[in-house]
Design a protein around this motif. Sequence first.
Motif, PDB file in Angstrom:
ATOM      1  N   ARG A 115      44.077 -40.707 138.338  1.00 30.53           N
ATOM      2  CA  ARG A 115      44.954 -40.260 139.427  1.00 30.53           C
ATOM      3  C   ARG A 115      46.160 -39.524 138.871  1.00 30.53           C
ATOM      4  O   ARG A 115      46.703 -39.872 137.822  1.00 30.53           O
ATOM      5  CB  ARG A 115      45.383 -41.444 140.283  1.00 30.53           C
ATOM      6  CG  ARG A 115      46.109 -42.543 139.555  1.00 30.53           C
ATOM      7  CD  ARG A 115      46.315 -43.726 140.469  1.00 30.53           C
ATOM      8  NE  ARG A 115      46.879 -44.863 139.754  1.00 30.53           N
ATOM      9  CZ  ARG A 115      47.067 -46.064 140.290  1.00 30.53           C
ATOM     10  NH1 ARG A 115      46.741 -46.258 141.562  1.00 30.53           N
ATOM     11  NH2 ARG A 115      47.570 -47.043 139.588  1.00 30.53           N
ATOM     12  N   PRO A 116      46.573 -38.473 139.573  1.00 29.27           N
ATOM     13  CA  PRO A 116      47.603 -37.584 139.029  1.00 29.27           C
ATOM     14  C   PRO A 116      49.007 -38.183 139.110  1.00 29.27           C
ATOM     15  O   PRO A 116      49.313 -39.000 139.980  1.00 29.27           O
ATOM     16  CB  PRO A 116      47.495 -36.349 139.933  1.00 29.27           C
ATOM     17  CG  PRO A 116      47.015 -36.900 141.239  1.00 29.27           C
ATOM     18  CD  PRO A 116      46.074 -38.011 140.875  1.00 29.27           C
ATOM     19  N   GLU A 117      49.844 -37.755 138.183  1.00 30.34           N
ATOM     20  CA  GLU A 117      51.278 -38.034 138.265  1.00 30.34           C
ATOM     21  C   GLU A 117      51.900 -36.883 139.046  1.00 30.34           C
ATOM     22  O   GLU A 117      51.789 -35.728 138.641  1.00 30.34           O
ATOM     23  CB  GLU A 117      51.886 -38.128 136.866  1.00 30.34           C
ATOM     24  CG  GLU A 117      51.424 -39.329 136.057  1.00 30.34           C
ATOM     25  CD  GLU A 117      51.966 -40.633 136.624  1.00 30.34           C
ATOM     26  OE1 GLU A 117      53.033 -40.595 137.291  1.00 30.34           O
ATOM     27  OE2 GLU A 117      51.329 -41.680 136.412  1.00 30.34           O
ATOM     28  N   LEU A 118      52.519 -37.162 140.152  1.00 28.83           N
ATOM     29  CA  LEU A 118      53.108 -36.108 140.965  1.00 28.83           C
ATOM     30  C   LEU A 118      54.270 -36.658 141.764  1.00 28.83           C
ATOM     31  O   LEU A 118      54.399 -37.872 141.968  1.00 28.83           O
ATOM     32  CB  LEU A 118      52.073 -35.491 141.897  1.00 28.83           C
ATOM     33  CG  LEU A 118      51.611 -36.280 143.137  1.00 28.83           C
ATOM     34  CD1 LEU A 118      50.863 -35.358 144.078  1.00 28.83           C
ATOM     35  CD2 LEU A 118      50.727 -37.456 142.777  1.00 28.83           C
ATOM     36  N   GLU A 119      55.141 -35.760 142.184  1.00 26.50           N
ATOM     37  CA  GLU A 119      56.259 -36.143 143.028  1.00 26.50           C
ATOM     38  C   GLU A 119      55.741 -36.382 144.437  1.00 26.50           C
ATOM     39  O   GLU A 119      55.129 -35.500 145.040  1.00 26.50           O
ATOM     40  CB  GLU A 119      57.329 -35.041 143.036  1.00 26.50           C
ATOM     41  CG  GLU A 119      58.560 -35.416 143.835  1.00 26.50           C
ATOM     42  CD  GLU A 119      59.627 -34.344 143.784  1.00 26.50           C
ATOM     43  OE1 GLU A 119      60.694 -34.544 144.377  1.00 26.50           O
ATOM     44  OE2 GLU A 119      59.385 -33.285 143.148  1.00 26.50           O
ATOM     45  N   VAL A 120      55.974 -37.569 144.957  1.00 22.74           N
ATOM     46  CA  VAL A 120      55.434 -37.937 146.254  1.00 22.74           C
ATOM     47  C   VAL A 120      56.383 -37.489 147.356  1.00 22.74           C
ATOM     48  O   VAL A 120      57.463 -38.046 147.530  1.00 22.74           O
ATOM     49  CB  VAL A 120      55.186 -39.457 146.331  1.00 22.74           C
ATOM     50  CG1 VAL A 120      54.697 -39.836 147.721  1.00 22.74           C
ATOM     51  CG2 VAL A 120      54.175 -39.890 145.276  1.00 22.74           C
ATOM     52  N   TRP A 126      51.065 -39.266 148.472  1.00 23.06           N
ATOM     53  CA  TRP A 126      51.049 -40.712 148.290  1.00 23.06           C
ATOM     54  C   TRP A 126      49.623 -41.217 148.097  1.00 23.06           C
ATOM     55  O   TRP A 126      49.363 -42.054 147.221  1.00 23.06           O
ATOM     56  CB  TRP A 126      51.689 -41.380 149.515  1.00 23.06           C
ATOM     57  CG  TRP A 126      51.912 -42.850 149.381  1.00 23.06           C
ATOM     58  CD1 TRP A 126      53.013 -43.486 148.882  1.00 23.06           C
ATOM     59  CD2 TRP A 126      50.989 -43.893 149.756  1.00 23.06           C
ATOM     60  NE1 TRP A 126      52.837 -44.849 148.924  1.00 23.06           N
ATOM     61  CE2 TRP A 126      51.606 -45.129 149.455  1.00 23.06           C
ATOM     62  CE3 TRP A 126      49.722 -43.899 150.315  1.00 23.06           C
ATOM     63  CZ2 TRP A 126      50.995 -46.350 149.695  1.00 23.06           C
ATOM     64  CZ3 TRP A 126      49.096 -45.118 150.552  1.00 23.06           C
ATOM     65  CH2 TRP A 126      49.734 -46.327 150.248  1.00 23.06           C
ATOM     66  N   LEU A 127      48.688 -40.710 148.914  1.00 20.29           N
ATOM     67  CA  LEU A 127      47.295 -41.136 148.804  1.00 20.29           C
ATOM     68  C   LEU A 127      46.683 -40.724 147.467  1.00 20.29           C
ATOM     69  O   LEU A 127      45.975 -41.507 146.829  1.00 20.29           O
ATOM     70  CB  LEU A 127      46.471 -40.545 149.952  1.00 20.29           C
ATOM     71  CG  LEU A 127      46.766 -41.115 151.341  1.00 20.29           C
ATOM     72  CD1 LEU A 127      46.038 -40.309 152.409  1.00 20.29           C
ATOM     73  CD2 LEU A 127      46.379 -42.594 151.430  1.00 20.29           C
ATOM     74  N   LEU A 128      46.959 -39.507 147.029  1.00 23.34           N
ATOM     75  CA  LEU A 128      46.424 -39.046 145.741  1.00 23.34           C
ATOM     76  C   LEU A 128      46.986 -39.867 144.600  1.00 23.34           C
ATOM     77  O   LEU A 128      46.273 -40.233 143.656  1.00 23.34           O
ATOM     78  CB  LEU A 128      46.733 -37.565 145.542  1.00 23.34           C
ATOM     79  CG  LEU A 128      46.017 -36.586 146.479  1.00 23.34           C
ATOM     80  CD1 LEU A 128      46.534 -35.175 146.268  1.00 23.34           C
ATOM     81  CD2 LEU A 128      44.506 -36.634 146.265  1.00 23.34           C
ATOM     82  N   TYR A 129      48.280 -40.183 144.670  1.00 18.30           N
ATOM     83  CA  TYR A 129      48.921 -40.964 143.616  1.00 18.30           C
ATOM     84  C   TYR A 129      48.422 -42.402 143.611  1.00 18.30           C
ATOM     85  O   TYR A 129      48.249 -43.011 142.551  1.00 18.30           O
ATOM     86  CB  TYR A 129      50.442 -40.938 143.814  1.00 18.30           C
ATOM     87  CG  TYR A 129      51.191 -41.780 142.815  1.00 18.30           C
ATOM     88  CD1 TYR A 129      51.334 -41.354 141.488  1.00 18.30           C
ATOM     89  CD2 TYR A 129      51.741 -42.999 143.177  1.00 18.30           C
ATOM     90  CE1 TYR A 129      52.007 -42.135 140.558  1.00 18.30           C
ATOM     91  CE2 TYR A 129      52.421 -43.783 142.260  1.00 18.30           C
ATOM     92  CZ  TYR A 129      52.547 -43.343 140.952  1.00 18.30           C
ATOM     93  OH  TYR A 129      53.216 -44.117 140.044  1.00 18.30           O
ATOM     94  N   GLN A 130      48.159 -42.964 144.781  1.00 18.90           N
ATOM     95  CA  GLN A 130      47.734 -44.349 144.876  1.00 18.90           C
ATOM     96  C   GLN A 130      46.268 -44.541 144.524  1.00 18.90           C
ATOM     97  O   GLN A 130      45.899 -45.532 143.881  1.00 18.90           O
ATOM     98  CB  GLN A 130      47.971 -44.870 146.306  1.00 18.90           C
ATOM     99  CG  GLN A 130      49.423 -44.946 146.718  1.00 18.90           C
ATOM    100  CD  GLN A 130      50.193 -45.993 145.947  1.00 18.90           C
ATOM    101  OE1 GLN A 130      49.636 -46.958 145.460  1.00 18.90           O
ATOM    102  NE2 GLN A 130      51.489 -45.805 145.828  1.00 18.90           N
ATOM    103  N   TYR A 131      45.403 -43.619 144.963  1.00 22.76           N
ATOM    104  CA  TYR A 131      43.963 -43.845 144.899  1.00 22.76           C
ATOM    105  C   TYR A 131      43.194 -42.850 144.039  1.00 22.76           C
ATOM    106  O   TYR A 131      42.019 -43.089 143.752  1.00 22.76           O
ATOM    107  CB  TYR A 131      43.368 -43.808 146.314  1.00 22.76           C
ATOM    108  CG  TYR A 131      43.976 -44.812 147.261  1.00 22.76           C
ATOM    109  CD1 TYR A 131      43.841 -46.182 147.032  1.00 22.76           C
ATOM    110  CD2 TYR A 131      44.697 -44.411 148.371  1.00 22.76           C
ATOM    111  CE1 TYR A 131      44.394 -47.113 147.883  1.00 22.76           C
ATOM    112  CE2 TYR A 131      45.256 -45.328 149.247  1.00 22.76           C
ATOM    113  CZ  TYR A 131      45.108 -46.686 149.004  1.00 22.76           C
ATOM    114  OH  TYR A 131      45.660 -47.601 149.854  1.00 22.76           O
ATOM    115  N   GLY A 132      43.817 -41.758 143.666  1.00 28.78           N
ATOM    116  CA  GLY A 132      43.079 -40.705 142.998  1.00 28.78           C
ATOM    117  C   GLY A 132      42.384 -39.812 144.017  1.00 28.78           C
ATOM    118  O   GLY A 132      42.175 -40.200 145.170  1.00 28.78           O
ATOM    119  N   GLU A 133      42.000 -38.637 143.591  1.00 30.74           N
ATOM    120  CA  GLU A 133      41.472 -37.646 144.537  1.00 30.74           C
ATOM    121  C   GLU A 133      40.143 -38.064 145.143  1.00 30.74           C
ATOM    122  O   GLU A 133      39.903 -37.867 146.337  1.00 30.74           O
ATOM    123  CB  GLU A 133      41.319 -36.296 143.838  1.00 30.74           C
ATOM    124  CG  GLU A 133      40.890 -35.180 144.775  1.00 30.74           C
ATOM    125  CD  GLU A 133      40.910 -33.814 144.127  1.00 30.74           C
ATOM    126  OE1 GLU A 133      40.516 -32.838 144.802  1.00 30.74           O
ATOM    127  OE2 GLU A 133      41.311 -33.718 142.952  1.00 30.74           O
TER     128      GLU A 133
END
Length: 429
Positions: A115-120, A126-133
């Motif tokens: 899962r990516p490191e990104l500014e939420v 939030w979903l990408l950071y929490q669960y991965g794409e």
Amino acid sequence: MSGNIVLGAGIAGLAAAWRARELGAAMTLYEAAQTAGGLLDSFEVEGWRFDNGVHLSFATEPEVRAVFDLTPYIEHDAVSLNWDRERWLRHPVQNNMFPLPAAEKTALIAGLVERPELEVRTYRDWLLYQYGEAIAERWPLEYTRKYWTVDAQDLGIDWIGNRMRRADIREVLFGAMSPEPTNTYYISKMRYPVRGGYRGFIEPLIEGADIRAGHRAVSVDWRQRVVRFSTGDEVSYDTMINTIPLPALVGMMTDVPADVRDAAATLFATRLDLISVGIARPDVSPSLWFYIYDPDILAARVYSPSWKAPANAPEGHSSLQFEIYSSPRAPQTATVEEMKQNCLDAMEKMGLARRDEVVLLHHKSLPYGNVVFDTGMEARRDLVVSWVRSCGIELAGRFGEWAYLWSNQSFMSGRRAAEAALGRGAGTA
């Protein structure tokens, strides 16, 4: 003669009037509908009882339990399912991937690990950071479009709280390898009245309240403290609590500043179409309620009223209620008949019941389901709320405060509003 009034007789308004009585004051509630209860009201069709959408109580507040526990109830385990591409998975879905093929599980878990490191900034972030794409695309992003009616990138994040569980790689791995994972839902037990639908929990509030049904407010002169109703009645007030939708209130108020009116016009909520189904066979549902991810099925969520309480259906029968969401951003284009047929198609596709077993098929539309937290909504709402309160009007409940409140939270909101309106603290009764 002036007095203390409440616009709306849903749970927040009823709780406000209850609290006022505890404090030695009287409040009169004005309700547009012919019955009290608002979103927590229930309805009967040919001997079947349905709620206005799925409602179950997990209240912990002593003030709420003191009222709700006056009504005999059934306690249910908080176990639900998900329907996803011809397969049932337990909820939350990312922690219950055991039934999936190994290759699918591998790809989904790899996406979580990577899962990516990104500014939420948005719900999508939030979903990408929490669960991965991979997991986000497979489940919550699709469900967001069905339930909230907008893309996740158009939603903020302040509303989330504990409503969605953060992915834990150990739980995900265990749930992918074991058919009996630990239940990680944010609550373990839910309560529902033995009789009377969910409305049964608020009957004590209704019984002692002074309610004027069939009174829809049409204008509010906050300077003169006068409310006019569709009946032609004009009512003066000393204190007022509003629980009806905040944009509707602003639309009927006098002397509204342009920036407040413009901000209120941007606030929107989902609309809810309910397809209620009675079936001539017991126990058709696989769980108390379940979520649907398939995009070709209009309903986002389904629950079984007969599972919640056997009294909701005739003996030997069972019932389902499908929830279909739309909004001004995504208007409903299907006809009532198309919605009904889509739900029957889904029922057969999921193996729940056949069409020839259906003995009741009913449609009901609710203009307000959930407040939509589109990006930046909170700042616009807060501008409106601040101005309305500066006019001497207290706000309460999901739609009055324009917030994501459950029934217990709306109850407490109504209590606080009564205390504020009467200018008295909780310990001064």
